[in-house]
Design an enzyme around this catalytic site. Structure first.
Site, PDB file in Angstrom:
ATOM      1  N   GLY A  63       0.824  -1.201   0.000  1.00 48.42           N
ATOM      2  CA  GLY A  63       0.000   0.000   0.000  1.00 48.42           C
ATOM      3  C   GLY A  63       0.856   1.247   0.000  1.00 48.42           C
ATOM      4  N   PRO A  64       0.253   2.393  -0.244  1.00 54.33           N
ATOM      5  CA  PRO A  64       1.004   3.659  -0.270  1.00 54.33           C
ATOM      6  C   PRO A  64       1.516   4.030   1.110  1.00 54.33           C
ATOM      7  CG  PRO A  64      -1.360   4.051  -0.442  1.00 54.33           C
ATOM      8  CD  PRO A  64      -1.180   2.576  -0.542  1.00 54.33           C
ATOM      9  N   PRO A  65       2.452   4.963   1.188  1.00 52.46           N
ATOM     10  CA  PRO A  65       2.980   5.386   2.496  1.00 52.46           C
ATOM     11  C   PRO A  65       1.905   6.015   3.361  1.00 52.46           C
ATOM     12  CG  PRO A  65       4.407   6.137   0.699  1.00 52.46           C
ATOM     13  CD  PRO A  65       3.146   5.633   0.066  1.00 52.46           C
ATOM     14  N   GLY A  66       2.029   5.775   4.652  1.00 54.42           N
ATOM     15  CA  GLY A  66       1.154   6.445   5.606  1.00 54.42           C
ATOM     16  C   GLY A  66      -0.172   5.789   5.871  1.00 54.42           C
ATOM     17  N   VAL A  67      -0.412   4.567   5.336  1.00 59.49           N
ATOM     18  CA  VAL A  67      -1.701   3.912   5.584  1.00 59.49           C
ATOM     19  C   VAL A  67      -1.655   3.006   6.803  1.00 59.49           C
ATOM     20  CG1 VAL A  67      -2.400   4.038   3.171  1.00 59.49           C
ATOM     21  CG2 VAL A  67      -1.162   2.035   3.981  1.00 59.49           C
ATOM     22  N   GLY A  68      -0.464   2.845   7.424  1.00 59.51           N
ATOM     23  CA  GLY A  68      -0.391   2.095   8.674  1.00 59.51           C
ATOM     24  C   GLY A  68       0.129   0.688   8.548  1.00 59.51           C
ATOM     25  N   LYS A  69       0.979   0.403   7.568  1.00 60.63           N
ATOM     26  CA  LYS A  69       1.474  -0.969   7.383  1.00 60.63           C
ATOM     27  C   LYS A  69       2.383  -1.389   8.543  1.00 60.63           C
ATOM     28  CE  LYS A  69       3.313  -0.026   3.403  1.00 60.63           C
ATOM     29  NZ  LYS A  69       2.900   1.377   3.304  1.00 60.63           N
ATOM     30  N   THR A  70       3.362  -0.550   8.856  1.00 58.27           N
ATOM     31  CA  THR A  70       4.319  -0.916   9.905  1.00 58.27           C
ATOM     32  C   THR A  70       3.657  -0.937  11.273  1.00 58.27           C
ATOM     33  OG1 THR A  70       6.085   0.099   8.601  1.00 58.27           O
ATOM     34  CG2 THR A  70       6.536  -0.333  10.917  1.00 58.27           C
TER      35      THR A  70
ATOM     36  N   SER B 157      -3.781   3.487 -19.536  1.00 57.68           N
ATOM     37  CA  SER B 157      -5.109   3.845 -19.028  1.00 57.68           C
ATOM     38  C   SER B 157      -5.514   5.280 -19.349  1.00 57.68           C
ATOM     39  CB  SER B 157      -5.153   3.640 -17.502  1.00 57.68           C
ATOM     40  OG  SER B 157      -4.241   4.492 -16.859  1.00 57.68           O
TER      41      SER B 157
ATOM     42  N   LYS C 238      -7.889   4.982  -8.000  1.00 54.44           N
ATOM     43  CA  LYS C 238      -8.297   6.061  -8.898  1.00 54.44           C
ATOM     44  C   LYS C 238      -9.635   6.654  -8.461  1.00 54.44           C
ATOM     45  CE  LYS C 238      -5.831   4.120 -12.868  1.00 54.44           C
ATOM     46  NZ  LYS C 238      -5.938   3.525 -14.214  1.00 54.44           N
TER      47      LYS C 238
END
Length: 815
Positions: free
Chosen positions: A364-371, A693, A736
């Site tokens: 996922g993109p940075p800042g979504v809470g993966k870590t 696209s 998107k």
């Protein structure tokens, strides 16, 4: 290990390859030089004492900066002098002094130990023989210059002159002069590092000539010499006192006690049979090695690693699904896919206790809470948490460790992490797995194949340990921003779970529930001192941040908290006893955060013809992009700008070819293609763009230009096109769509075959937006372009028409 033998005037010494390293402040020792040293550091005291118990040999190296109390590897010169400790004294006040004699030059090859003191691998160098007329001439010149220096310098005595005159070796002559005249430490170090005798003689001749010029001044040098003599006398008395104290100190360390302690730890370790046999064999070998040998430390370190690993230590899992759900909800909002997967794992563990740990990959993109999600999972399961960052790792040994044949070898990060956790079933997070590199040192991704394969990791073999370790109980969680860079075989071993970006509604809930309370606590504020209105949060999200995650949102909230904290402190300083609640409104954001950073200019930019709004997928979530088209008189050339990739350029050519093939149907003058040049531009030219696209958007922009019809300002589109007018499916629909939602767009045109992807979009987003699914490009025209303007009708003529011409028979005759 092999060693070098050096013959002195009265002794023959065998120098080992590994020696303790004693750093000196502002002092350089030369071979054959005898010099007293004042030992002040605790590490140096221990080094001297240990060396006296072994072979009394050390490597003495000067520090680059004498002001540093605890020098590190980079603070030391690479050249020093192998020295023999002649005497060591310890005074009642705790100070130490040692008398050392230089033996030979030595170059540091590698640092093999840093604690409790430095140990290095040393290459000693023999004194080269130098002969020839030029050497004899330089030797004679040096003796004459030194004799003159003795006559001028109060710190030089006739004994010094006799020493120089009686020194036959040219190389040693240069050393004797170097340590007797006043030289800067860097100059002495430069002499020490010169192995070539001819170069050394030239350099000391230059230094001695400068010294002769300085000696003309005299007075300053005299005071320095007097101070040096006083220092030598003081150190002599200290050494005599230490000599007496040394006789009363210490007994040899009981080596057997250490071996017995290791055997006791081995019994308590509960190691597997194979690892136990290896440990016992190594322990028997250690018992036969003298503690002074270099192999002793290597073997002892290896045994310590074997004994400290959690072979049979594990934590008890919290298998209560309801408690785990509560913990996950407390730490993170939404992320239902991940929570569902963890709860399913707990449910299966209740039914099957020996289930292997899952191997997940959060993308996922940075800042979504993966870590942070990994930490939350560890807390929910009641396990230890270990995290290693793989970003920029290029060496396979970082994962598998170094073989013990290398000096300073250590296990890889996997084994180190397990030792740190203290259990064999932690949550092990492999952060930034998509940023692993590869070079001549190996491919870490290939090394991770065994780690992340449930069919192999039960017997993971580290190069350092060389005994299998069971990783099947470990729950591995990898994180990545992009899925494509991950090694295909590695990706096949992991269960990929995508974490898309958040909608504005999601961010508001996250801010209210998590971010604002966290920042209030972090800035020493209380809820009764600061509150941020929901309308202010909405404006903050839309106008001050543009991201898929919430990292920048949290940063801006922190800025508000700092501003309010300052107001609170200023109010208290002015004598206020009660601090009123600070209600931050939408209008207050400018005060704390400055001017608005982002604007929604979709409506403004699409007011003109030839502009269409597209949707793009990026590594940090989705985004909108504008495609602009214009025409000017020319010869039918097509220009494409905006850092476009080859695929995107091909989409523009395909769109133009399709429009030309159906120009009559679209009522477009065919001469326009030959008499006008076309220019298609995608703004934000510094950002590279590519992918198929954007085909639908380019087609719409060109149609808007040719037909003079504007594109609807509340609609965005995405899709790949063909020369036959078909609209093909694309990826990243959810990202998107969320980007369109953030930009205030309420209608989205998607390929018909992407209708199934709507299930991944949150329900509240689907309810607030309108989706149109198209199969052909003609459908896009009907949805996106405004109606074709009608041609203006001429005004009616009020005057009556002229009379009709009379029939020929009634025409008047010509006169």
């Amino acid at each position: 290990m092999s060693s070098e033998k050096f013959e002195g005037e009265t002794m023959e010494l065998s120098i080992p390859q590994i020696l303790p390293l004693l750093p000196l402040r502002n002092t350089v020792i030369f071979p054959q030089q005898i010099l007293p040293l004042s030992i002040g550091r605790e590490k140096s005291v221990r080094l001297i004492e240990d060396a006296m118990r072994v072979n009394r040999l050390i490597l003495v190296t000067a520090q680059r900066d004498g002001r540093i109390d605890d020098p590190q590897i980079e603070d030391l010169f690479q050249w020093g002098t192998v020295s023999l400790i002649m005497k060591i004294f310890k005074m009642p006040d705790g100070t130490h002094s040692a008398m050392v004699q230089g033996i030979a030059r030595g170059r540091i090859l590698d640092f093999v130990q840093t604690d409790p003191y430095l140990k290095v691998a040393v290459q000693p160098y023999l004194e080269e023989k130098a002969e020839g007329m030029d050497v004899d001439a330089m030797v004679m010149n040096l003796r004459g210059q030194f004799q003159r220096a003795v006559e001028l310098a109060p710190y030089l005595t006739p004994e010094h002159a006799m020493l120089v005159m009686n020194t036959d070796s040219p190389g040693r002559l240069a050393d004797v002069i170097a340590w007797n005249i006043n030289l800067q430490m860097n100059d002495k170090q430069e002499i020490l590092e010169l192995i070539d005798v001819h170069q050394r003689l030239e350099k000391i001749t230059l230094f001695l000539s400068k010294e002769l010029q300085i000696l003309e001044l005299g007075s300053k040098i005299q005071s320095e010499v007097q101070g040096e003599i006083s220092k030598n006398q003081r150190e002599y008395y200290l050494r005599e006192q230490m000599k007496a104290i040394k006789k009363e100190l210490g007994e040899d360390e009981d080596e057997r006690g250490e071996i017995n302690e290791l055997r006791k730890r081995l019994e308590e370790a509960q190691m597997p049979e194979e690892a136990r046999k290896v440990a016992e064999k190594e322990l028997d070998r250690l018992a036969k090695i003298p503690p002074a040998a270099a192999e002793y430390t290597v073997s002892r370190t290896y045994i310590d690693w074997l004994l400290e690993l959690p072979w049979s230590k594990s934590t008890d899992d919290n298998l209560d699904v309801n408690i785990a759900r509560q913990v996950l909800d407390e730490d993170h909002y939404d992320l239902e896919k991940v929570k569902k997967r963890i709860l399913e794992y707990l449910a299966v563990r209740q039914l099957k206790a020996d289930m292997k740990g899952p191997i997940l990959c959060f993308v996922g993109p940075p800042g979504v809470g993966k870590t942070s999600l990994g930490r939350s999972i560890a807390r929910a399961l009641g396990r230890k948490f270990v995290r290693i960052s793989l970003g920029g790792v290029h060496d396979e040994a970082e994962v598998r460790g170094h073989r013990r044949t290398y000096i300073g070898a250590l296990p890889g990060r996997i084994i180190q992490g397990l030792k740190k956790a203290g259990s064999n079933n932690p949550i092990f997070m492999l952060d930034e797995i998509d940023k692993v590199g590869a070079d001549y040192r190996g491919d870490p991704s290939s090394a991770l194949l065994e780690v992340l394969d449930p069919e192999q990791n039960f017997s993971f073999s580290d190069h350092y340990l060389e005994v299998p370790f069971d990783l099947s109980k470990v729950m591995f969680i990898a994180t990545a921003n992009l899925e494509d860079p991950i090694h295909p075989a590695l990706k096949d071993r992991m269960e990929v779970i995508e974490l898309p970006g958040y909608t504005a509604e999601d961010k508001i809930r996250i801010a209210e529930k998590f971010l604002v309370p966290k920042q209030l606590e972090g800035h020493g504020l209380k809820p009764e001192q600061l509150a941020i209105e929901k309308e202010a949060l909405e404006h903050l999200i839309s106008s001050y941040t543009r991201e898929a995650g919430v990292r920048n949102l949290e940063r801006e909230i922190a800025n508000i908290c700092r501003g309010v904290a300052r107001e609170v402190v200023e109010a208290k300083s002015s004598g206020a006893t009660e601090i009123a609640l600070r209600q931050v409104t939408k209008d207050d954001l400018h005060k704390y955060l400055g001017v608005v950073k982002y604007f929604s200019d979709v409506k403004e930019r699409t007011r003109r013809t030839g502009v269409a709004t597209g949707l793009a997928w990026t590594a940090v979530g989705g985004d909108i992009l504008f495609i602009e088209a214009t025409k000017m008189r020319g010869k039918g050339n097509l220009t494409l700008t905006g850092s476009l990739g080859d695929v995107m350029k091909e989409s523009a050519h395909a769109a133009l070819s399709y429009i030309r093939s159906k120009a009559k149907q679209y009522e477009i003058d065919e001469d326009v293609f030959d008499k006008f040049d076309l220019h298609v531009h995608v703004p934000a030219g510094a950002i590279p763009k590519d992918g198929p696209s954007a085909g639908v958007t380019m087609f719409t922009a060109l149609m808007s230009l040719f037909t003079d019809r504007t594109v609807a300002n509340d609609i965005a589109m995405t899709g790949e096109i063909t020369l036959r007018g078909l609209v093909l499916p694309i990826g990243g629909v959810k990202e998107k769509t969320l980007a369109a939602k953030r930009a205030g767009i309420s209608k989205v045109i998607l390929p018909e075959k992407n209708q199934k992807d709507l299930e991944e979009i949150p329900q509240h987003v689907r309810d607030s937006m309108e989706f149109f699914f198209v199969k052909e490009m003609d459908d896009v025209i009907k949805l996106a372009l405004s109606r074709k303007p009608k041609k203006p009708v001429a005004e009616a003529i009020i005057e009556p028409p002229p009379p009709a011409s009379p029939p020929p028979a009634q025409r008047p005759a010509m006169a």
